[in-house]
Scaffold this motif. Structure first.
Motif, short mmCIF file in Angstrom:
data_model
loop_
_atom_site.label_atom_id
_atom_site.label_comp_id
_atom_site.label_asym_id
_atom_site.label_seq_id
_atom_site.Cartn_x
_atom_site.Cartn_y
_atom_site.Cartn_z
N GLU A 139 0.85 -1.19 0.00
CA GLU A 139 0.00 0.00 0.00
C GLU A 139 0.88 1.24 0.00
OE1 GLU A 139 -2.50 -0.51 3.45
OE2 GLU A 139 -4.14 -1.23 2.19
N TYR A 140 0.36 2.32 -0.60
CA TYR A 140 1.14 3.54 -0.76
C TYR A 140 0.40 4.72 -0.14
CZ TYR A 140 3.54 0.68 -4.26
OH TYR A 140 4.23 -0.32 -4.89
N PHE A 141 1.18 5.63 0.47
CA PHE A 141 0.61 6.84 1.04
C PHE A 141 0.19 7.81 -0.06
CE2 PHE A 141 3.12 5.41 4.68
CZ PHE A 141 2.24 5.66 5.73
N LEU A 142 -0.87 8.56 0.20
CA LEU A 142 -1.19 9.71 -0.64
C LEU A 142 -0.17 10.81 -0.38
CD1 LEU A 142 -5.08 9.97 -0.17
CD2 LEU A 142 -3.85 9.03 -2.13
N PRO A 143 -0.04 11.79 -1.29
CA PRO A 143 0.89 12.91 -1.04
C PRO A 143 0.28 13.92 -0.06
CG PRO A 143 -0.19 13.21 -3.15
CD PRO A 143 -0.61 11.85 -2.65
N MET A 144 0.07 13.44 1.19
CA MET A 144 -0.43 14.34 2.22
C MET A 144 0.60 15.44 2.43
SD MET A 144 -2.15 11.65 4.93
CE MET A 144 -0.59 10.80 5.27
N ASN A 145 0.12 16.68 2.50
CA ASN A 145 1.06 17.79 2.43
C ASN A 145 0.63 18.95 3.32
OD1 ASN A 145 3.40 19.02 0.74
ND2 ASN A 145 1.82 20.60 0.70
N LEU A 146 1.59 19.57 3.95
CA LEU A 146 1.37 20.81 4.69
C LEU A 146 1.97 21.95 3.89
CD1 LEU A 146 0.67 22.56 7.17
CD2 LEU A 146 2.90 21.91 8.12
#
Length: 382
Positions: A226-233
């Protein structure tokens, strides 16, 4: 075929876009569906990819939905196109359509769609034999958002989005059938805007923005991983100087950090949950705080607008060499016709030799309904 493989690798691991460079670190932070991190519009792209605190426009759903609560136009629509990695392949491109509508004082709704076409891929065996017909790899995201003022100078925004990533169709890999990855995500944003009149003509504005984007579950392509989404601050500011009725200057500064785990010394990536990953991403780098700072990219941009008709823009994007080393200068221009129609162009110039991002350009068309104060709205929304 070789160029196609390189292009897919570049897209899937966005920080590796400086692949022609000697990078001393292999702890590059990456995620799935990185097309969500590509600036979709020409205006922000021309200012070094800075836009979290820029003047509200139809592309605010990507940068900071909360800005739309301060939009002076009643509505707006933007359509953008950018060929991608055009020095490697000729049929890869990003298409974006977004718009907004004011529904009351300090309230707005917005919607947008981003479509990323990676072109046709011919799968082969280890011996080079073709497998089936060429496959058209593609990804898209659809978002709906709402913005409202929480005070005279403060607003908040929320987006909900659906993401679909179809990279390989139903190809069998290691005796497992792959499938398109699908998931949902959310964006949370805040915006502060303060006008400071100094006299009848001169005015300075300050704006600050914060956007937490792509907060959602991991994606799976039918395989074991499984891969993370490009969660971003994303946080940033804009300072605006309006010396007279014809001239306006905007200066922007943004900082960005992926909220996904850093690879460890052995190359492994921690199996955090979504919420845990957000908090752990600020302190999981093997080299400590100094490495965490190197995972922050920065964007600086400037924009000059003359009489609400013509805009000239420039910017610079910087990423530390240990985390990918993307560095490029951007420039562009915009023109407004009859207070309703606009055209924006942007061009990217990498400072690293051999960068796949060379010759990247973007084109945007803008449509909108002005408020009664046509001249003011035009200056702010160009």
């Amino acid at each position: 075929m070789r160029n196609r493989i390189i292009a897919i690798i570049c897209v899937f691991f966005l920080p590796l876009l400086s692949i022609g460079q000697n990078t001393p670190s292999n702890r590059l932070v990456s995620s799935a569906v990185p097309f969500l991190s590509i600036s979709p519009d020409s205006r922000a792209a021309a200012m070094g990819d800075a836009g979290v605190a820029s003047t509200p426009d139809a592309n605010s759903i990507y940068w900071n939905t909360a800005k739309l609560a301060f939009a002076e136009s009643n509505s707006g629509l933007n359509a953008s196109y950018a060929p991608w990695l055009r020095d490697l392949v000729g049929d890869m491109g990003l298409i974006n359509v977004s718009g907004f509508k004011k529904i009351g004082e300090g309230k707005a709704i917005t919607a947008g769609m981003t479509y990323f076409d990676q072109g046709e891929i011919q799968f082969t065996t280890n011996t080079g034999q073709n497998i089936g017909d060429p496959f058209n790899s593609k990804e898209f995201a659809i978002a709906l958002g709402y913005a409202m003022k929480l005070g005279q100078d403060f607003s908040a925004g929320l987006n909900l989005k659906f993401i679909n990533s179809n990279l390989t169709g139903s190809q069998v890999i290691n005796n497992q059938a792959s499938k398109p990855a699908k998931t949902a995500a959310a964006d949370l944003s805040l915006y502060y805007h303060k006008e400071r009149p100094t006299d009848d003509l001169k005015k300075t504005d300050f704006a600050f923005g914060l956007n937490l984007s792509n907060l959602g579950g991991k994606v799976n392509y039918g395989l074991d991983k499984e891969y993370f989404l490009p969660m971003n601050l994303k946080i940033g500011t804009q300072f605006t100087l309006t010396p007279d009725a014809q001239n306006r200057f905007n200066f922007l500064l943004d900082f960005n950090k992926l909220l996904v785990p850093t690879p460890q010394l052995d190359g492994s990536i921690a199996e955090y949950g979504t919420v845990e990953s957000i908090f752990k991403s600020f302190g999981d780098a093997p080299d400590g705080f100094s490495e965490e700072l190197r995972e922050i990219t920065s964007s600086i941009g400037a924009e000059y607008i003359y009489d609400g008709l013509l805009a000239v823009r420039a910017g610079y994007f910087f990423e530390p060499i240990q985390k990918g080393g993307r560095k490029y200068v951007t420039m562009g221009a915009g023109i407004r016709l009859k207070d309703l129609y606009g055209l924006d162009l942007a061009y990217l110039i990498p400072t690293n030799a051999g960068s796949p991002l060379a010759n990247t350009w973007r084109l945007s068309l803008n449509f909108g309904l002005p408020t009664k104060a046509v001249s003011t709205t035009t200056v702010n929304a160009l």
